[in-house]
Design a protein around this motif. Structure first.
Motif, PDB file in Angstrom:
ATOM      1  N   UNK A 211       0.816  -1.211   0.000  1.00 55.03           N
ATOM      2  CA  UNK A 211       0.000   0.000   0.000  1.00 55.03           C
ATOM      3  C   UNK A 211       0.851   1.263   0.000  1.00 55.03           C
ATOM      4  N   UNK A 212       2.066   1.189   0.549  1.00 54.68           N
ATOM      5  CA  UNK A 212       2.936   2.366   0.630  1.00 54.68           C
ATOM      6  C   UNK A 212       3.813   2.536  -0.617  1.00 54.68           C
ATOM      7  N   UNK A 213       3.732   1.600  -1.526  1.00 50.77           N
ATOM      8  CA  UNK A 213       4.624   1.624  -2.691  1.00 50.77           C
ATOM      9  C   UNK A 213       4.561   2.931  -3.497  1.00 50.77           C
ATOM     10  N   UNK A 214       3.368   3.496  -3.757  1.00 46.70           N
ATOM     11  CA  UNK A 214       3.340   4.724  -4.578  1.00 46.70           C
ATOM     12  C   UNK A 214       4.123   5.883  -3.979  1.00 46.70           C
ATOM     13  N   UNK A 215       4.355   5.865  -2.652  1.00 47.51           N
ATOM     14  CA  UNK A 215       5.051   6.972  -1.995  1.00 47.51           C
ATOM     15  C   UNK A 215       6.505   6.654  -1.688  1.00 47.51           C
ATOM     16  N   UNK A 216       6.948   5.458  -2.052  1.00 44.50           N
ATOM     17  CA  UNK A 216       8.260   4.993  -1.599  1.00 44.50           C
ATOM     18  C   UNK A 216       9.411   5.436  -2.504  1.00 44.50           C
ATOM     19  N   UNK A 217       9.112   5.736  -3.764  1.00 43.45           N
ATOM     20  CA  UNK A 217      10.160   6.078  -4.728  1.00 43.45           C
ATOM     21  C   UNK A 217       9.847   7.412  -5.383  1.00 43.45           C
ATOM     22  N   UNK A 218      10.843   8.304  -5.435  1.00 42.39           N
ATOM     23  CA  UNK A 218      10.674   9.584  -6.127  1.00 42.39           C
ATOM     24  C   UNK A 218      10.778   9.385  -7.629  1.00 42.39           C
ATOM     25  N   UNK A 219      10.443  10.417  -8.369  1.00 42.00           N
ATOM     26  CA  UNK A 219      10.481  10.349  -9.830  1.00 42.00           C
ATOM     27  C   UNK A 219      11.881  10.040 -10.347  1.00 42.00           C
ATOM     28  N   UNK A 220      12.909  10.463  -9.608  1.00 43.66           N
ATOM     29  CA  UNK A 220      14.284  10.205 -10.052  1.00 43.66           C
ATOM     30  C   UNK A 220      14.792   8.838  -9.601  1.00 43.66           C
TER      31      UNK A 220
END
Length: 388
Positions: A218-227
């Motif tokens: 559930x936290x995956x969308x917030x775990x990695x920045x665009x870079x």
């Protein structure tokens, strides 16, 4: 099943029962697995145009015929061919027990963890060798050899022999933690397989593992920045967390905990649920998280769990308490140095924290983690320079 209803993920859900049915009918595992894979490919080709009334039965019939073809074409198996019968009459095509036994087979203790994971993805998950190789970023030939050796190793093991459910769960845990590579999302695949396993057994630890996967995913969308850089939990945009997965994970976990048969995956899921429940990082119930880590230490006595507990103690009782708990552990533990850096930073010892972040970066297990720790070192140094 209609022509437009073909979903490869749903199709792969049928694979364990089909493979188990062939093995129960006398097929050796390696040849049966090849036959099932060919039946799967045939289904992908034909079902959109000629959908069967009974998809599972169609797959078993097609795979069994292909198994007989493969057996008959191999002179070295003529003795065995005389022992197998022609196509059995229609009947039950799958049982939950058969599927569970197939999981046990693929997680057999004679296999290395890497081989068990590969065989599970191939035989239970229905993935191709190429897909698995891409997911693990290794040549297809290397993965083919690994799977081939694994199939030979379990070739003499029969369904029905005692299996260890904990080993099966550990294999799925390894699949989930592999991350995301190639064209196969291994985290999503682990969730799919865990759902499948949960349908075959009512063990609360299976539910606990599924809940843990959902809460982390559930936290995956917030775990990695665009870079591509990592975002620490404390800095994640919680509005991006998938509340549907959190709600599902919490509901599954609560049902499992209500059975009062606590296991390590339920305890881990409880910790993840407490993080997910906090609307802001300041609202995190660190005291209760430490209590769950105490339960986890009691269940596993794992040094890694003790390390994570020390960090949680640092949040609940202050960084000095966390450092005291950390001092009782082996500095060679993975992420020990990074944890020490974090606690020293929270304690205000920026010079020590910066030095430890640099050291931790050299010990990082992947590029994203190394870059994150290097950035933390630079940030702490800037703060230190601003104070002098």
């Amino acid at each position: 099943m209609t022509a437009d209803a073909l979903d490869e993920s749903r199709l792969r859900d049928l694979i364990p029962g089909v493979l188990a049915a062939l093995v129960h009918r006398g097929a050796d595992f390696a040849t049966a697995e090849d036959a099932v894979q060919e039946a799967l490919l045939r289904a992908i080709e034909t079902w959109p145009h000629q959908p069967p009334d009974e998809p599972r039965g169609w797959l078993i019939t097609t795979a069994w015929r292909r198994f007989l073809d493969l057996t008959r074409s191999d002179a070295a198996r003529r003795v065995r061919e005389r022992r197998v019968s022609d196509e059995p009459p229609p009947g039950p095509t799958e049982s939950a027990d058969d599927t569970l036994q197939l999981y046990f087979l693929c997680a057999h203790p004679s296999l290395t963890p890497a081989s068990a994971v590969a065989l599970t993805l191939r035989a239970v998950g229905g993935l191709t060798t190429r897909q698995i190789a891409q997911a693990y970023l290794v040549p297809e030939s290397t993965m083919a050899q690994r799977i081939s050796r694994a199939k030979r190793t379990v070739g003499t093991v029969r369904l029905g022999e005692p299996g260890d459910l904990h080993t099966v769960l550990r294999v799925l845990y390894l699949v989930f933690n592999e991350g995301y590579g190639g064209d196969v999302d291994l985290a999503a695949e682990a969730i799919r397989l865990a759902r499948q396993l949960a349908a075959t057994t009512d063990d609360p630890e299976v539910a606990g593992l599924l809940a843990l996967f959902l809460l982390h995913h559930a936290r995956r969308p917030a775990r990695i920045r665009a870079d591509g850089s990592l975002v620490p939990l404390a800095e994640q945009d919680r509005a991006l967390w998938r509340r549907d997965l959190i709600a599902e994970g919490v509901a599954i976990l609560q049902a499992a905990l209500a059975r009062d048969r606590l296991g390590e995956y339920q305890a881990q899921a409880a910790i993840a649920a407490l993080h997910a429940d906090a609307q802001t990082v300041e609202e995190t119930d660190w005291v209760q998280i430490v209590e769950w880590y105490d339960e986890l230490v009691r269940l596993t006595d794992s040094p890694v769990v003790r390390l994570n507990r020390a960090v949680a103690v640092g949040e609940a009782d202050g960084p000095q308490a966390g450092l005291a708990a950390l001092a009782e552990l082996d500095p060679a533990l993975p992420r020990y140095t990074a944890s020490a850096a974090h606690l020293h930073e929270r304690a205000g010892d920026l010079a020590m924290a910066a030095a430890l972040y640099v050291q931790a970066a050299t010990q990082a297990q992947n590029v994203a983690e190394r870059n994150h720790l290097t950035l933390r070192a630079a940030t702490v140094r800037q703060r230190l320079a601003g104070e002098t």
